[in-house]
Design a protein around this motif. Structure first.
Motif, PDB file in Angstrom:
ATOM      1  N   ALA A 199      25.610  43.871-130.124  1.00 42.64           N
ATOM      2  CA  ALA A 199      26.018  44.001-131.519  1.00 42.64           C
ATOM      3  C   ALA A 199      24.941  44.671-132.365  1.00 42.64           C
ATOM      4  CB  ALA A 199      26.364  42.629-132.095  1.00 42.64           C
ATOM      5  N   ALA A 200      23.664  44.396-132.090  1.00 37.81           N
ATOM      6  CA  ALA A 200      22.587  44.906-132.945  1.00 37.81           C
ATOM      7  C   ALA A 200      22.523  46.431-132.972  1.00 37.81           C
ATOM      8  CB  ALA A 200      21.250  44.312-132.502  1.00 37.81           C
ATOM      9  N   PRO A 201      22.488  47.135-131.826  1.00 35.36           N
ATOM     10  CA  PRO A 201      22.448  48.607-131.914  1.00 35.36           C
ATOM     11  C   PRO A 201      23.706  49.208-132.526  1.00 35.36           C
ATOM     12  CG  PRO A 201      22.679  47.886-129.635  1.00 35.36           C
ATOM     13  CD  PRO A 201      22.372  46.673-130.433  1.00 35.36           C
ATOM     14  N   LEU A 202      24.853  48.572-132.336  1.00 41.40           N
ATOM     15  CA  LEU A 202      26.077  49.098-132.938  1.00 41.40           C
ATOM     16  C   LEU A 202      26.082  48.878-134.448  1.00 41.40           C
ATOM     17  CD1 LEU A 202      28.719  48.077-130.263  1.00 41.40           C
ATOM     18  CD2 LEU A 202      27.889  50.365-130.795  1.00 41.40           C
ATOM     19  N   CYS A 203      25.553  47.756-134.904  1.00 41.01           N
ATOM     20  CA  CYS A 203      25.397  47.558-136.349  1.00 41.01           C
ATOM     21  C   CYS A 203      24.452  48.602-136.934  1.00 41.01           C
ATOM     22  CB  CYS A 203      24.886  46.152-136.636  1.00 41.01           C
ATOM     23  SG  CYS A 203      26.104  44.836-136.385  1.00 41.01           S
ATOM     24  N   HIS A 204      23.406  48.924-136.176  1.00 38.54           N
ATOM     25  CA  HIS A 204      22.485  49.976-136.612  1.00 38.54           C
ATOM     26  C   HIS A 204      23.206  51.311-136.707  1.00 38.54           C
ATOM     27  CE1 HIS A 204      18.042  51.470-136.318  1.00 38.54           C
ATOM     28  NE2 HIS A 204      18.686  51.990-137.334  1.00 38.54           N
ATOM     29  N   TRP A 205      24.078  51.605-135.731  1.00 41.30           N
ATOM     30  CA  TRP A 205      24.840  52.861-135.767  1.00 41.30           C
ATOM     31  C   TRP A 205      25.791  52.883-136.964  1.00 41.30           C
ATOM     32  CZ3 TRP A 205      29.991  54.145-135.675  1.00 41.30           C
ATOM     33  CH2 TRP A 205      30.295  55.491-135.456  1.00 41.30           C
ATOM     34  N   HIS A 256      28.279  61.389-130.677  1.00 43.07           N
ATOM     35  CA  HIS A 256      27.436  61.434-129.477  1.00 43.07           C
ATOM     36  C   HIS A 256      26.439  60.277-129.472  1.00 43.07           C
ATOM     37  CE1 HIS A 256      29.126  65.075-127.941  1.00 43.07           C
ATOM     38  NE2 HIS A 256      28.730  65.829-128.963  1.00 43.07           N
ATOM     39  N   ALA A 257      25.932  59.919-130.641  1.00 44.05           N
ATOM     40  CA  ALA A 257      25.031  58.764-130.714  1.00 44.05           C
ATOM     41  C   ALA A 257      25.767  57.477-130.371  1.00 44.05           C
ATOM     42  CB  ALA A 257      24.414  58.673-132.112  1.00 44.05           C
ATOM     43  N   LEU A 258      27.028  57.384-130.770  1.00 46.07           N
ATOM     44  CA  LEU A 258      27.823  56.203-130.427  1.00 46.07           C
ATOM     45  C   LEU A 258      28.114  56.152-128.935  1.00 46.07           C
ATOM     46  CD1 LEU A 258      29.545  53.733-131.229  1.00 46.07           C
ATOM     47  CD2 LEU A 258      31.426  55.315-131.705  1.00 46.07           C
ATOM     48  N   ALA A 259      28.406  57.304-128.338  1.00 45.29           N
ATOM     49  CA  ALA A 259      28.698  57.336-126.903  1.00 45.29           C
ATOM     50  C   ALA A 259      27.511  56.862-126.077  1.00 45.29           C
ATOM     51  CB  ALA A 259      29.102  58.751-126.491  1.00 45.29           C
ATOM     52  N   ALA A 260      26.301  57.094-126.576  1.00 42.76           N
ATOM     53  CA  ALA A 260      25.116  56.637-125.850  1.00 42.76           C
ATOM     54  C   ALA A 260      24.953  55.122-125.895  1.00 42.76           C
ATOM     55  CB  ALA A 260      23.871  57.313-126.423  1.00 42.76           C
ATOM     56  N   LEU A 261      25.605  54.465-126.855  1.00 48.99           N
ATOM     57  CA  LEU A 261      25.480  53.012-126.986  1.00 48.99           C
ATOM     58  C   LEU A 261      26.583  52.257-126.260  1.00 48.99           C
ATOM     59  CD1 LEU A 261      24.626  52.803-130.806  1.00 48.99           C
ATOM     60  CD2 LEU A 261      23.026  52.722-128.889  1.00 48.99           C
ATOM     61  N   LEU A 262      27.696  52.919-125.997  1.00 51.69           N
ATOM     62  CA  LEU A 262      28.835  52.255-125.377  1.00 51.69           C
ATOM     63  C   LEU A 262      28.783  52.407-123.865  1.00 51.69           C
ATOM     64  CD1 LEU A 262      31.692  53.294-127.838  1.00 51.69           C
ATOM     65  CD2 LEU A 262      30.442  51.134-127.750  1.00 51.69           C
ATOM     66  N   PRO A 263      29.557  51.614-123.136  1.00 52.43           N
ATOM     67  CA  PRO A 263      29.600  51.763-121.676  1.00 52.43           C
ATOM     68  C   PRO A 263      30.049  53.157-121.260  1.00 52.43           C
ATOM     69  CG  PRO A 263      30.586  49.681-122.339  1.00 52.43           C
ATOM     70  CD  PRO A 263      30.329  50.446-123.599  1.00 52.43           C
ATOM     71  N   SER A 297      41.236  57.465-135.990  1.00 51.58           N
ATOM     72  CA  SER A 297      42.598  57.236-135.509  1.00 51.58           C
ATOM     73  C   SER A 297      42.674  56.992-134.009  1.00 51.58           C
ATOM     74  CB  SER A 297      43.481  58.434-135.867  1.00 51.58           C
ATOM     75  OG  SER A 297      42.958  59.633-135.310  1.00 51.58           O
ATOM     76  N   SER A 298      41.557  56.709-133.375  1.00 51.51           N
ATOM     77  CA  SER A 298      41.542  56.489-131.929  1.00 51.51           C
ATOM     78  C   SER A 298      41.513  54.989-131.631  1.00 51.51           C
ATOM     79  CB  SER A 298      40.323  57.169-131.298  1.00 51.51           C
ATOM     80  OG  SER A 298      40.206  56.822-129.936  1.00 51.51           O
ATOM     81  N   PRO A 299      42.590  54.424-131.094  1.00 56.06           N
ATOM     82  CA  PRO A 299      42.552  52.993-130.747  1.00 56.06           C
ATOM     83  C   PRO A 299      41.603  52.694-129.597  1.00 56.06           C
ATOM     84  CG  PRO A 299      44.604  54.003-130.004  1.00 56.06           C
ATOM     85  CD  PRO A 299      43.898  55.033-130.816  1.00 56.06           C
ATOM     86  N   ALA A 300      41.422  53.652-128.677  1.00 57.19           N
ATOM     87  CA  ALA A 300      40.507  53.415-127.556  1.00 57.19           C
ATOM     88  C   ALA A 300      39.066  53.289-128.046  1.00 57.19           C
ATOM     89  CB  ALA A 300      40.631  54.545-126.537  1.00 57.19           C
ATOM     90  N   ALA A 301      38.671  54.150-128.980  1.00 57.76           N
ATOM     91  CA  ALA A 301      37.314  54.068-129.522  1.00 57.76           C
ATOM     92  C   ALA A 301      37.114  52.772-130.305  1.00 57.76           C
ATOM     93  CB  ALA A 301      37.036  55.277-130.410  1.00 57.76           C
ATOM     94  N   TYR A 302      38.129  52.370-131.048  1.00 59.24           N
ATOM     95  CA  TYR A 302      38.024  51.116-131.806  1.00 59.24           C
ATOM     96  C   TYR A 302      37.889  49.924-130.865  1.00 59.24           C
ATOM     97  CZ  TYR A 302      39.129  47.439-135.177  1.00 59.24           C
ATOM     98  OH  TYR A 302      39.083  46.307-135.957  1.00 59.24           O
ATOM     99  N   ASP A 303      38.684  49.912-129.806  1.00 62.58           N
ATOM    100  CA  ASP A 303      38.610  48.799-128.857  1.00 62.58           C
ATOM    101  C   ASP A 303      37.254  48.749-128.164  1.00 62.58           C
ATOM    102  OD1 ASP A 303      41.165  48.052-129.498  1.00 62.58           O
ATOM    103  OD2 ASP A 303      42.102  49.109-127.817  1.00 62.58           O
ATOM    104  N   ALA A 304      36.728  49.923-127.802  1.00 59.22           N
ATOM    105  CA  ALA A 304      35.433  49.946-127.120  1.00 59.22           C
ATOM    106  C   ALA A 304      34.316  49.457-128.032  1.00 59.22           C
ATOM    107  CB  ALA A 304      35.139  51.364-126.624  1.00 59.22           C
ATOM    108  N   LEU A 305      34.332  49.905-129.278  1.00 54.92           N
ATOM    109  CA  LEU A 305      33.278  49.492-130.201  1.00 54.92           C
ATOM    110  C   LEU A 305      33.418  48.023-130.589  1.00 54.92           C
ATOM    111  CD1 LEU A 305      31.993  51.822-133.006  1.00 54.92           C
ATOM    112  CD2 LEU A 305      31.828  49.365-133.231  1.00 54.92           C
ATOM    113  N   SER A 306      34.652  47.569-130.796  1.00 57.26           N
ATOM    114  CA  SER A 306      34.850  46.165-131.174  1.00 57.26           C
ATOM    115  C   SER A 306      34.490  45.227-130.028  1.00 57.26           C
ATOM    116  CB  SER A 306      36.302  45.943-131.604  1.00 57.26           C
ATOM    117  OG  SER A 306      37.194  46.241-130.543  1.00 57.26           O
ATOM    118  N   ALA A 307      34.779  45.640-128.783  1.00 61.37           N
ATOM    119  CA  ALA A 307      34.405  44.800-127.644  1.00 61.37           C
ATOM    120  C   ALA A 307      32.891  44.671-127.535  1.00 61.37           C
ATOM    121  CB  ALA A 307      34.985  45.381-126.358  1.00 61.37           C
ATOM    122  N   SER A 308      32.174  45.753-127.803  1.00 60.08           N
ATOM    123  CA  SER A 308      30.712  45.688-127.750  1.00 60.08           C
ATOM    124  C   SER A 308      30.146  44.901-128.927  1.00 60.08           C
ATOM    125  CB  SER A 308      30.133  47.107-127.734  1.00 60.08           C
ATOM    126  OG  SER A 308      30.558  47.816-126.579  1.00 60.08           O
TER     127      SER A 308
END
Length: 367
Positions: free
Chosen positions: A89-95, A43-50, A72-83
């Motif tokens: 990048a900074a808030p995702l590195c913090h996450w 849920h914390a990750l969902a708040a950081l992504l589009p 095992s979710s390619p969609a989640a990996y693609d969303a996080l890697s795109a961000s």
């Protein structure tokens, strides 16, 4: 940038101190605690992504094993890697930092699956003409380094080198083994020296810190998804310099199926050739060896690894690195033999496939 541990990633010592002995011995309680922790991190990750990725992440949080579902979710990996490759990048590195410090083994696997992308972006941006702030990447790399330093407990990583003078356990000895007093100690090879604690990423220690992060990824590579391995192969080819024509010197067949592997990264349309010290090159070759020869890897991963190994061979030949030349040359020869064997097996299976015998045509003639 300073990262502080959040409440959701408190140390296991503090949580164990407040938990009752009955809760500690209850497997249902520990399972529910792990699930709750994973759901809170998702849920914390969902708040950081589009917002377009929030619905898919919400469905992952509702599963019985949310951390493994996220892994095992390619969609989640693609969303996080795109961000990560963009401006967030900074808030995702913090996450990722807080998630790794949660000490949950499944959540740590999620963080380790992003090590190839983190190392690739960090090294590429570090050697760019105008490097941006990399504090978030360095904080996460230091967390991985500190965890590995603690697990090794001041000991080096060694490997036992086979000695042909001693009989193998898989063969009958041709001569009587020597007595214990005359037997020689086994030959040991040094993979990594003992690690020293680091408080920051200094230029002299940067290759070691990045190499330890890659080693952490390799130690759990059997649990890593295919897209994470593919990302590493793309970065490895980009680091080596993929445009050298001598990468195919050891291939008899110059029309290789993996010669057009896409190595371009989204925010770096022209990946640059970067310095590759042995501290980074050694774990990279171990990862590529698994990607190239692992029987459960997809063909896309094997082709990308084959392309990256050939690029590294060309790079090592130009830089005159004997260790890297020997390792990459061996991997290329193993890959060539594996592809020839697969081609021969396919040809023999086609030849042995029984074909249906056509029935003779019967012409019915009416009288």
């Amino acid at each position: 940038m300073e990262f502080h541990r959040s409440d959701s990633s408190s140390s296991p010592c503090s949580s164990a101190a407040t938990a009752t002995p009955q809760a500690q011995s209850d497997p249902m309680h520990s399972w529910w605690e792990s699930v709750s922790k994973a759901r809170s991190r998702i849920h914390a990750l969902a708040a950081l992504l589009p917002s377009s990725s929030s619905s898919s992440l919400a469905s992952l949080a509702d599963s019985d094993r949310p951390a493994l579902s996220l892994l095992s979710s390619p969609a989640a990996y693609d969303a996080l890697s795109a961000s990560l490759q963009g401006s967030h990048a900074a808030p995702l590195c913090h996450w990722l930092y807080d998630t790794f410090l949660s000490n949950d083994p499944h959540l740590r696997l999620v963080v380790l699956s992003f090590v190839p992308l983190l190392a690739g972006l960090y090294l590429s941006r570090l050697h760019s003409p105008d490097p941006p702030s990399l504090a978030g990447f360095e904080a996460l790399l230091l967390a991985l380094y500190a965890a590995e330093t603690k697990s090794r407990n001041g000991k080096p990583l060694l490997v036992t080198i086979p000695d042909l003078s001693h009989p193998s356990i898989y063969h009958a000895p041709l001569r009587k083994p020597q007595s214990q007093s005359q037997s020689q100690s086994p030959s040991l090879g040094l993979i990594s020296p003992p690690l020293e604690p680091q408080l920051g990423v200094k230029s002299t220690k940067r290759p070691t810190i990045v190499g330890v992060a890659l080693h952490s990824f390799f130690s759990q590579i059997s649990h890593m998804p295919a897209w994470s391995k593919l990302h590493f192969c793309q970065f490895a080819a980009a680091w080596a310099g993929a445009n050298c024509p001598c990468r195919n010197d050891l291939d008899l067949d110059q029309t290789l199926p993996f010669d057009n592997v896409n190595i371009l990264i989204r925010d770096d349309p022209q990946p640059q050739r970067i310095p590759l010290p042995w501290e980074i090159l050694q774990p990279s070759l171990r990862i590529l060896g698994h990607c190239l020869l692992g029987p459960l890897n997809s063909q896309d991963v094997k082709d990308a690894a084959a392309f990256a190994v050939r690029c590294l061979y060309a790079r090592a030949s130009h830089d005159l690195l004997p260790q890297a030349i020997l390792a990459t040359r061996s991997l290329i020869q193993l890959d060539v033999r594996a592809r020839e064997a697969a081609k021969d097996n396919a040809a023999s299976s086609n030849a042995n496939t029984p074909t249906k015998v056509k029935k003779p045509e019967i012409l019915l003639v009416s009288k």
